[in-house]
Design a protein around this motif. Structure first.
Motif, mmCIF file in Angstrom:
data_model
loop_
_atom_site.group_PDB
_atom_site.id
_atom_site.type_symbol
_atom_site.label_atom_id
_atom_site.label_comp_id
_atom_site.label_asym_id
_atom_site.label_seq_id
_atom_site.Cartn_x
_atom_site.Cartn_y
_atom_site.Cartn_z
ATOM 1 N N PHE A 164 68.618 -7.952 28.119
ATOM 2 C CA PHE A 164 68.810 -6.619 28.698
ATOM 3 C C PHE A 164 69.542 -6.701 30.037
ATOM 4 C CE2 PHE A 164 67.147 -3.442 31.722
ATOM 5 C CZ PHE A 164 67.617 -2.284 31.128
ATOM 6 N N PHE A 165 69.081 -7.574 30.925
ATOM 7 C CA PHE A 165 69.738 -7.699 32.225
ATOM 8 C C PHE A 165 71.116 -8.338 32.093
ATOM 9 C CE2 PHE A 165 65.571 -6.776 33.855
ATOM 10 C CZ PHE A 165 65.801 -6.206 35.098
ATOM 11 N N GLY A 166 71.270 -9.241 31.115
ATOM 12 C CA GLY A 166 72.582 -9.858 30.912
ATOM 13 C C GLY A 166 73.624 -8.834 30.496
ATOM 14 N N LYS A 167 73.229 -7.892 29.642
ATOM 15 C CA LYS A 167 74.163 -6.842 29.237
ATOM 16 C C LYS A 167 74.557 -5.976 30.428
ATOM 17 C CE LYS A 167 74.694 -2.990 25.981
ATOM 18 N NZ LYS A 167 74.051 -2.200 24.888
ATOM 19 N N GLY A 168 73.574 -5.659 31.272
ATOM 20 C CA GLY A 168 73.884 -4.878 32.476
ATOM 21 C C GLY A 168 74.821 -5.619 33.413
ATOM 22 N N LEU A 169 74.607 -6.934 33.533
ATOM 23 C CA LEU A 169 75.479 -7.738 34.395
ATOM 24 C C LEU A 169 76.897 -7.781 33.844
ATOM 25 C CD1 LEU A 169 75.806 -9.628 36.813
ATOM 26 C CD2 LEU A 169 75.079 -11.524 35.322
ATOM 27 N N LEU A 170 77.037 -7.921 32.534
ATOM 28 C CA LEU A 170 78.371 -7.932 31.924
ATOM 29 C C LEU A 170 79.082 -6.597 32.139
ATOM 30 C CD1 LEU A 170 77.695 -9.817 28.556
ATOM 31 C CD2 LEU A 170 78.892 -10.681 30.575
ATOM 32 N N MET A 171 78.331 -5.489 32.059
ATOM 33 C CA MET A 171 78.920 -4.177 32.327
ATOM 34 C C MET A 171 79.449 -4.119 33.757
ATOM 35 S SD MET A 171 76.145 -1.629 30.516
ATOM 36 C CE MET A 171 76.833 -0.204 31.398
ATOM 37 N N ALA A 172 78.638 -4.589 34.703
ATOM 38 C CA ALA A 172 79.042 -4.556 36.106
ATOM 39 C C ALA A 172 80.277 -5.413 36.345
ATOM 40 C CB ALA A 172 77.889 -5.031 36.989
ATOM 41 N N ILE A 173 80.295 -6.599 35.729
ATOM 42 C CA ILE A 173 81.445 -7.496 35.894
ATOM 43 C C ILE A 173 82.698 -6.870 35.284
ATOM 44 C CG2 ILE A 173 82.415 -9.725 35.191
ATOM 45 C CD1 ILE A 173 79.601 -10.887 35.380
ATOM 46 N N LEU A 210 63.966 -14.584 45.222
ATOM 47 C CA LEU A 210 64.888 -14.640 46.357
ATOM 48 C C LEU A 210 65.410 -16.060 46.563
ATOM 49 C CD1 LEU A 210 66.166 -13.093 48.742
ATOM 50 C CD2 LEU A 210 64.132 -13.706 50.087
ATOM 51 N N LEU A 211 64.529 -17.044 46.459
ATOM 52 C CA LEU A 211 64.954 -18.437 46.601
ATOM 53 C C LEU A 211 65.908 -18.855 45.489
ATOM 54 C CD1 LEU A 211 61.624 -20.235 47.632
ATOM 55 C CD2 LEU A 211 63.515 -19.514 49.111
ATOM 56 N N ALA A 212 65.738 -18.278 44.311
ATOM 57 C CA ALA A 212 66.582 -18.610 43.156
ATOM 58 C C ALA A 212 67.836 -17.753 43.085
ATOM 59 C CB ALA A 212 65.780 -18.461 41.872
ATOM 60 N N LEU A 213 68.152 -17.060 44.190
ATOM 61 C CA LEU A 213 69.351 -16.208 44.262
ATOM 62 C C LEU A 213 69.334 -15.130 43.173
ATOM 63 C CD1 LEU A 213 72.011 -18.977 45.017
ATOM 64 C CD2 LEU A 213 70.746 -17.567 46.645
ATOM 65 N N PHE A 214 68.166 -14.566 42.923
ATOM 66 C CA PHE A 214 67.953 -13.443 42.010
ATOM 67 C C PHE A 214 68.165 -13.798 40.530
ATOM 68 C CE2 PHE A 214 69.178 -11.637 46.116
ATOM 69 C CZ PHE A 214 68.050 -10.851 46.368
ATOM 70 N N LEU A 215 68.202 -15.090 40.218
ATOM 71 C CA LEU A 215 68.322 -15.488 38.814
ATOM 72 C C LEU A 215 67.021 -15.244 38.050
ATOM 73 C CD1 LEU A 215 70.333 -18.831 39.156
ATOM 74 C CD2 LEU A 215 71.176 -16.599 38.410
ATOM 75 N N LEU A 216 65.927 -15.077 38.769
ATOM 76 C CA LEU A 216 64.635 -14.833 38.135
ATOM 77 C C LEU A 216 64.312 -13.341 38.032
ATOM 78 C CD1 LEU A 216 62.388 -17.606 39.760
ATOM 79 C CD2 LEU A 216 63.448 -17.612 37.493
ATOM 80 N N THR A 217 65.291 -12.480 38.303
ATOM 81 C CA THR A 217 65.022 -11.039 38.274
ATOM 82 C C THR A 217 64.463 -10.563 36.925
ATOM 83 O OG1 THR A 217 66.699 -10.582 39.954
ATOM 84 C CG2 THR A 217 66.036 -8.748 38.538
ATOM 85 N N PRO A 218 65.062 -10.921 35.783
ATOM 86 C CA PRO A 218 64.475 -10.482 34.500
ATOM 87 C C PRO A 218 63.051 -10.984 34.311
ATOM 88 C CG PRO A 218 66.712 -11.291 34.178
ATOM 89 C CD PRO A 218 66.321 -11.670 35.571
ATOM 90 N N PHE A 219 62.810 -12.230 34.695
ATOM 91 C CA PHE A 219 61.473 -12.799 34.556
ATOM 92 C C PHE A 219 60.478 -12.083 35.462
ATOM 93 C CE2 PHE A 219 58.256 -16.006 35.723
ATOM 94 C CZ PHE A 219 57.773 -16.319 34.454
#
Length: 493
Positions: A352-361, A311-320
């Motif tokens: 894996f999460f990067g591909k999902g993010l690219l799909m959303a974008i 949460l502090l990292a603005l969800f950048l640590l979600t895959p981790f």
């Protein structure tokens, strides 16, 4: 005429002049298997690709594999494999050839009909004969195959353990339940739970789990759910009175909610461990119980620390954070006394999460363009399609990435859920449940369970009978029921 039988042994070795990727592609084409399964053949573990062959059959199989760049060896069936990589297993008979020495000597006709992995006779010639590392390299002339004694270290072989000489085989999970059959259990559970003011819900939970466990099969054997309904009821009553006490204290003592909330946050890891262990220890396969073991510190990191830092990292640590959760669960489960092992990397999860993010974008940009240049209605359709696509991608992908990284001793699990199929089942189930005012729920659950089982398999090394059952221990259901009452828990997908 000799009656001795032979096997083709392979442990990931690659013939000089071939690249690793090209050999994997060649083997995949020859055996007509998935790229994932072909890659597993190159992990350094000694495997039998074929068994019980005559010498002529063994030579033909060997020749095709050597031509594809895989450094295989022929061994007599009665020869004991080496205990360690590189240790000699015994000398073959001198008049029985073991390796070809040039491409011109190799037999290339297909060999079909024997047990084990069948060579794909329809594999394109280019897959095994053309290009660099696929047959004869263009710049170096015919590839040279180094003749080595049986049992010596093959070319470019990763040094790993040698297992018992049994064929690896893929065993599929099967779910044999039927919607109409489960409907009888489901409707009775609901009616009795209502009549008994919820008391029967413990028995309903056990009946539901027993039905789905008993209808889930692997290698012809069903799973078992062994929990005692009375134990579950005691846990639920304890959780219920704990919730009542919490509500009274919060209403009577100002500021107590903050203190109790902090205390509850630190109780969550204990609740999660107890919940997972109760479910595991009351699950069995072939009369061997599962178990779950994890430390409070690890659970605290997964349930509290990593989500807070994310949460502090603005969800950048979600895959981790998801990787840590999967690792916590995968490494915590046991089958008897044998632990599961979860092995994955940060890069796999970020990809894996990067591909999902690219799909959303991509869908978001398409929706904005449609809204600006065409019509708002089309934009709504694009946004809806984007949401469903991303939802299906994660719903299937999280299961696949977790299961595909699980191993149990020399056995490995695999999942190949399709995002499109998962999404279709989910949406059609939801629509039918709504249209039937909930009566389609049993069929919906059975339908999803059947598809998940059909897309899950286990690659078995030898057999599953060598596991030793852990001590038949019992654990309180309190952890699971606290998790239910306060709506906390941890899931792999």
């Amino acid at each position: 005429m000799s009656t001795e039988r032979y096997r083709i042994q392979f442990d990931g070795g690659i013939v000089d002049g071939f690249s690793a990727e090209a050999v994997k592609a060649n083997v995949q084409a020859l055996f007509n298997v998935s790229s994932e399964r072909a890659s597993r053949l190159f992990d350094g573990t000694s495997r039998n690709l074929k068994k019980d062959l005559s010498l002529d059959q063994a030579n033909r199989y060997r020749d095709r594999l050597l031509k594809a760049g895989a450094a295989v060896a022929i061994q007599p069936m009665d020869m004991v494999p080496p205990a360690f990589p590189g240790e000699s297993a015994g000398a073959p008979e001198p008049d029985k050839p073991q390796y070809a020495t040039s491409l011109s000597e190799l037999a290339v006709e297909p060999v079909d009909g024997e047990e084990g992995m069948a060579v794909n006779s329809a594999a394109p010639a280019a897959a095994v004969a053309a290009g660099e590392g696929q047959g004869e390299p263009a710049s170096t002339g015919p590839a040279r195959f180094e003749a080595r004694p049986v049992g010596s270290t093959p070319i470019q072989r990763p040094v790993r353990k040698t297992i018992d000489p049994e064929d690896f085989r893929d065993a599929e999970f099967r779910f044999t339940g039927r919607g109409g059959e489960y409907f009888g259990i489901w409707i009775v559970n609901i009616l009795l739970t209502i009549v008994t003011f919820g008391i029967y819900s413990a028995w309903a939970t056990v009946r539901n789990n027993q039905y789905f466990y008993a209808n889930t099969q692997l290698e012809g054997a069903s799973f078992q759910y062994l929990a005692d309904p009375v134990t579950i009821l005691k846990g639920r009553l304890t959780a219920f009175f704990a919730f009542i006490l919490y509500a009274l204290v919060v209403n009577l003592v100002p500021g107590a909610a903050i203190i109790l909330g902090i205390g509850f946050m630190f109780a969550i890891p204990w609740i999660v461990i107890r919940s997972l262990r109760f479910r595991a220890i009351n699950s069995a396969y072939r009369n061997v119980r599962f178990d779950f073991e994890a430390s409070y510190a690890d659970a605290l990191m997964v349930m509290v620390a990593w989500p807070f830092l994310n949460l502090l990292a603005l969800f950048l640590l979600t895959p981790f954070s998801v990787l840590k959760t999967h690792r916590f669960m995968g490494n915590g489960f046991r089958y008897g006394t044998t632990r599961f092992r979860f092995d994955s990397t940060n890069s796999e999860y970020y990809a894996f999460f990067g591909k999902g993010l690219l799909m959303a974008i991509g869908f978001a940009v398409g929706g904005i363009i449609a809204f600006t240049l065409i019509s708002p209605k089309l934009a709504v359709l694009v946004f809806m399609a984007g949401y469903l696509s991303v939802f299906g991608y994660f719903m299937a992908g999280l299961t696949n990435i977790f299961v595909n990284n699980l191993t149990l001793r020399d056995h490995s699990l695999h999942s190949h859920l399709s995002p499109k199929q998962m999404l279709w089942i989910y949406l059609s189930n939801s629509a039918l449940v709504v249209l039937t005012l909930g009566l389609f729920t049993p069929w919906a659950k059975v339908r999803m369970a059947r598809y998940r089982a059909a897309c899950t398999e286990m690659t078995i090394a030898g057999d599953l009978d060598g596991f030793v059952a852990a001590e038949n221990r019992r654990t309180s259901a309190l952890g699971q029921e606290l998790g239910d009452a306060f709506d906390v828990g941890v899931a792999a997908f």
